[in-house]
Design a protein around this motif. Structure first.
Motif, PDB file in Angstrom:
ATOM      1  N   ARG A  43       4.715  -0.669  -1.313  1.00  0.00           N
ATOM      2  CA  ARG A  43       3.579  -1.128  -0.495  1.00  0.00           C
ATOM      3  C   ARG A  43       2.541  -0.009  -0.318  1.00  0.00           C
ATOM      4  N   PHE A  44       2.197   0.602  -1.429  1.00  0.00           N
ATOM      5  CA  PHE A  44       1.224   1.701  -1.443  1.00  0.00           C
ATOM      6  C   PHE A  44      -0.179   1.192  -1.146  1.00  0.00           C
ATOM      7  N   THR A  45      -0.939   1.993  -0.405  1.00  0.00           N
ATOM      8  CA  THR A  45      -2.347   1.697  -0.144  1.00  0.00           C
ATOM      9  C   THR A  45      -3.197   2.821  -0.720  1.00  0.00           C
ATOM     10  N   GLY A  46      -4.127   2.446  -1.585  1.00  0.00           N
ATOM     11  CA  GLY A  46      -4.987   3.437  -2.215  1.00  0.00           C
ATOM     12  C   GLY A  46      -5.599   2.902  -3.485  1.00  0.00           C
ATOM     13  N   TRP A  47      -5.883   3.797  -4.425  1.00  0.00           N
ATOM     14  CA  TRP A  47      -6.575   3.442  -5.664  1.00  0.00           C
ATOM     15  C   TRP A  47      -5.869   4.071  -6.863  1.00  0.00           C
ATOM     16  N   GLY A 211       0.265  -2.465  -1.369  1.00  0.00           N
ATOM     17  CA  GLY A 211       0.872  -2.768  -2.655  1.00  0.00           C
ATOM     18  C   GLY A 211       0.275  -3.932  -3.402  1.00  0.00           C
ATOM     19  N   MET A 212      -0.689  -4.629  -2.822  1.00  0.00           N
ATOM     20  CA  MET A 212      -1.213  -5.844  -3.421  1.00  0.00           C
ATOM     21  C   MET A 212      -2.691  -5.704  -3.775  1.00  0.00           C
ATOM     22  N   ARG A 213      -3.089  -6.407  -4.811  1.00  0.00           N
ATOM     23  CA  ARG A 213      -4.499  -6.502  -5.168  1.00  0.00           C
ATOM     24  C   ARG A 213      -5.145  -7.678  -4.430  1.00  0.00           C
ATOM     25  N   GLY A 214      -6.455  -7.672  -4.407  1.00  0.00           N
ATOM     26  CA  GLY A 214      -7.215  -8.844  -4.004  1.00  0.00           C
ATOM     27  C   GLY A 214      -6.959  -9.348  -2.600  1.00  0.00           C
ATOM     28  N   ALA A 215      -7.055 -10.683  -2.458  1.00  0.00           N
ATOM     29  CA  ALA A 215      -6.999 -11.320  -1.145  1.00  0.00           C
ATOM     30  C   ALA A 215      -5.667 -11.089  -0.439  1.00  0.00           C
ATOM     31  N   GLN A 216      -4.578 -11.051  -1.204  1.00  0.00           N
ATOM     32  CA  GLN A 216      -3.276 -10.820  -0.572  1.00  0.00           C
ATOM     33  C   GLN A 216      -3.233  -9.470   0.116  1.00  0.00           C
ATOM     34  N   GLY A 217      -3.775  -8.461  -0.548  1.00  0.00           N
ATOM     35  CA  GLY A 217      -3.803  -7.136   0.042  1.00  0.00           C
ATOM     36  C   GLY A 217      -4.715  -7.069   1.246  1.00  0.00           C
ATOM     37  N   VAL A 218      -5.868  -7.707   1.156  1.00  0.00           N
ATOM     38  CA  VAL A 218      -6.804  -7.725   2.278  1.00  0.00           C
ATOM     39  C   VAL A 218      -6.149  -8.364   3.493  1.00  0.00           C
ATOM     40  N   TRP A 219      -5.376  -9.400   3.283  1.00  0.00           N
ATOM     41  CA  TRP A 219      -4.726 -10.113   4.383  1.00  0.00           C
ATOM     42  C   TRP A 219      -3.609  -9.284   5.017  1.00  0.00           C
ATOM     43  N   ARG A 220      -2.845  -8.577   4.187  1.00  0.00           N
ATOM     44  CA  ARG A 220      -1.684  -7.842   4.687  1.00  0.00           C
ATOM     45  C   ARG A 220      -2.043  -6.475   5.270  1.00  0.00           C
ATOM     46  N   ASN A 221      -3.116  -5.878   4.772  1.00  0.00           N
ATOM     47  CA  ASN A 221      -3.371  -4.475   5.064  1.00  0.00           C
ATOM     48  C   ASN A 221      -3.659  -4.141   6.527  1.00  0.00           C
ATOM     49  N   ARG A 226      -2.480  -0.433  10.863  1.00  0.00           N
ATOM     50  CA  ARG A 226      -2.330  -0.111  12.288  1.00  0.00           C
ATOM     51  C   ARG A 226      -0.994   0.559  12.559  1.00  0.00           C
ATOM     52  N   LEU A 227       0.053   0.063  11.915  1.00  0.00           N
ATOM     53  CA  LEU A 227       1.383   0.651  12.106  1.00  0.00           C
ATOM     54  C   LEU A 227       1.450   2.061  11.555  1.00  0.00           C
TER      55      LEU A 227
END
Length: 256
Positions: A43-47, A211-221, A226-227
């Protein structure tokens, strides 16, 4: 050594400036799908930047914070990627332009770890030393980058005490990246999600959120972000040297 100031607007924040983190895979032949799969699982966040000139760069968001599951920072992510893909990886972390961390692996084997100022870690005790730790790893860093002849010069750079009022760790890092023939645009990574000065355009990078691209990542992030803001990743040096008692040894508290 005298460092030339970096004058391009937005690249660095000065002596108390930006934080960012990246890992550099020393190959442009890495399996892109396998790399993204590893980052998705944790569930990495970045580029993920496109491969170029024998290297592949992954940038964390937030750079000096927790960027993946199990409270992993960019260093811990780099260790996992190196082991899973069995390749050479260098992790770079800059905190507020006052602390530079470098950690390198060949596959699962860690070969070097450097911290320019262990006392700059969040929550560090007052007696943690401020001198660089891991300067002796410079030849390993140079060999990992394929320029072993740069080891002696790199040792000098890592061992130098910077003038904090006028020189930032980003300036030191840029000199290091150029010496090792690695992408020096990493020092401008904090400009994301806008285009990176002298580097790839934002549209050329793969954006992952939790860890997700696109809309799924936007929704989960948002919830994940915050955590993770409540946490800090492990320090570069787990047990850094401590300064002496500055002549206070043997004095009992009651004497004050």
């Amino acid at each position: 050594m005298a460092y030339l100031p970096i004058s391009t607007p937005g690249e660095v924040g000065g002596p108390d400036g930006y934080s960012y983190g990246a890992l550099v895979l020393m190959t442009d032949a890495a399996d892109a799908a396998a790399l993204e799969r590893i980052l998705r699982v944790i569930r990495f966040t970045g580029w993920i930047a496109p491969a170029s000139s024998g290297t592949q760069v992954v940038i964390g968001d937030p750079g000096a914070g927790v960027v993946a599951a199990e409270r992993r920072g960019i260093v811990e992510v780099a260790a996992l990627v190196a082991a899973k893909l069995e390749c050479a990886v260098l992790a770079v972390r800059v905190r507020r332009d006052r602390q530079l961390g470098l950690v390198a692996w060949r596959g699962a084997e860690e070969v070097g770890r450097y911290d320019s100022d262990p006392s700059a870690e969040p929550g560090a005790d007052d007696d943690i030393g401020t001198e660089p730790v891991g300067v002796a790893a410079a030849p390993e860093f140079a060999a990992l980058a394929g320029v072993p002849e740069a080891g002696e010069k790199l040792t000098e750079i890592l061992d130098e005490e910077l003038e904090r009022d006028s020189v930032s760790e980003s300036e030191r890092l840029r000199v290091i990246l150029r010496l090792l023939s690695l992408p020096d645009w990493i020092v401008a990574a904090s400009s994301l999600p806008r285009d990176i000065p002298t580097g790839p355009r934002a549209a050329e990078l793969v954006r992952l959120r939790a860890g997700m691209r696109g809309a799924q990542g936007v929704w989960r992030n948002p919830a994940v972000r915050r955590l993770r803001r409540r946490w800090t990743p492990p320090p570069i040096i787990a047990d850094p040297p401590r300064e002496s008692g500055q002549g206070m040894e043997g004095i009992e508290p009651w004497m004050f």
